[in-house]
Motif scaffolding. Structure first.
Motif, PDB file in Angstrom:
ATOM      1  N   ASN A 143      -2.903  -7.162 -71.446  1.00 46.94           N
ATOM      2  CA  ASN A 143      -3.286  -6.502 -70.205  1.00 46.94           C
ATOM      3  C   ASN A 143      -3.192  -7.537 -69.080  1.00 46.94           C
ATOM      4  O   ASN A 143      -3.836  -8.577 -69.135  1.00 46.94           O
ATOM      5  CB  ASN A 143      -4.706  -5.974 -70.335  1.00 46.94           C
ATOM      6  N   LEU A 153      -4.397  -7.525 -66.139  1.00 45.72           N
ATOM      7  CA  LEU A 153      -5.685  -7.685 -65.465  1.00 45.72           C
ATOM      8  C   LEU A 153      -6.573  -8.680 -66.220  1.00 45.72           C
ATOM      9  O   LEU A 153      -7.202  -9.557 -65.621  1.00 45.72           O
ATOM     10  CB  LEU A 153      -6.383  -6.325 -65.329  1.00 45.72           C
ATOM     11  N   LEU A 154      -6.592  -8.548 -67.550  1.00 50.10           N
ATOM     12  CA  LEU A 154      -7.384  -9.485 -68.364  1.00 50.10           C
ATOM     13  C   LEU A 154      -6.796 -10.888 -68.313  1.00 50.10           C
ATOM     14  O   LEU A 154      -7.534 -11.879 -68.313  1.00 50.10           O
ATOM     15  CB  LEU A 154      -7.490  -8.988 -69.805  1.00 50.10           C
ATOM     16  N   ASN A 155      -5.479 -10.990 -68.282  1.00 49.75           N
ATOM     17  CA  ASN A 155      -4.846 -12.305 -68.169  1.00 49.75           C
ATOM     18  C   ASN A 155      -5.215 -12.976 -66.843  1.00 49.75           C
ATOM     19  O   ASN A 155      -5.518 -14.169 -66.799  1.00 49.75           O
ATOM     20  CB  ASN A 155      -3.326 -12.183 -68.282  1.00 49.75           C
ATOM     21  N   ASP A 156      -5.172 -12.220 -65.778  1.00 52.02           N
ATOM     22  CA  ASP A 156      -5.553 -12.766 -64.465  1.00 52.02           C
ATOM     23  C   ASP A 156      -7.019 -13.192 -64.453  1.00 52.02           C
ATOM     24  O   ASP A 156      -7.377 -14.236 -63.904  1.00 52.02           O
ATOM     25  CB  ASP A 156      -5.295 -11.734 -63.368  1.00 52.02           C
ATOM     26  N   PHE A 157      -7.872 -12.357 -65.077  1.00 50.02           N
ATOM     27  CA  PHE A 157      -9.300 -12.692 -65.132  1.00 50.02           C
ATOM     28  C   PHE A 157      -9.527 -13.956 -65.960  1.00 50.02           C
ATOM     29  O   PHE A 157     -10.327 -14.824 -65.591  1.00 50.02           O
ATOM     30  CB  PHE A 157     -10.083 -11.502 -65.713  1.00 50.02           C
TER      31      PHE A 157
END
Length: 102
Positions: free
Chosen positions: A5, A7-11
């Motif tokens: 995901n 989004l999870l990688n960015d987070f």
């Protein structure tokens, strides 16, 4: 089905950067604290361990010398107490008649 995901990688990247920044701030704060503590200790004019040990050794030597001198003084005082002070008697003064015949 997607396994990653974005989004999870960015987070996760954001958290990694935040932890790195927090760690850097902690190290900087520790370095500033040490510098301030070193300055405070330098201003207190404390002695170093080497100076303390040298003064302690000199004091021990001085105490030994004082003890030896006290023993010597005590021995000299005992020796002087045993011998009574005697004074030489003065020869009787010659009379005026005896002086004139000389």
């Amino acid at each position: 089905m997607q396994t990653r995901n974005p989004l999870l990688n960015d987070f996760a990247d954001l958290m990694t950067d935040a932890f790195g920044a927090a760690q850097a701030m902690g190290e900087e704060a520790q370095a500033m604290f040490r510098a301030r503590a070193d300055r405070i200790i330098a201003d207190m004019d404390l002695v170093s361990r080497e100076e303390y040990d040298a003064v302690k050794a000199n004091l021990a030597d001085a105490i030994e010398i004082i003890a030896a001198l006290e023993a010597r003084v005590e021995a000299l005082e005992k020796a002087s107490e045993k011998k009574p002070v005697t004074r030489k008697r003065k020869a009787p003064a010659k009379s005026a008649a005896a002086k004139s015949t000389d």
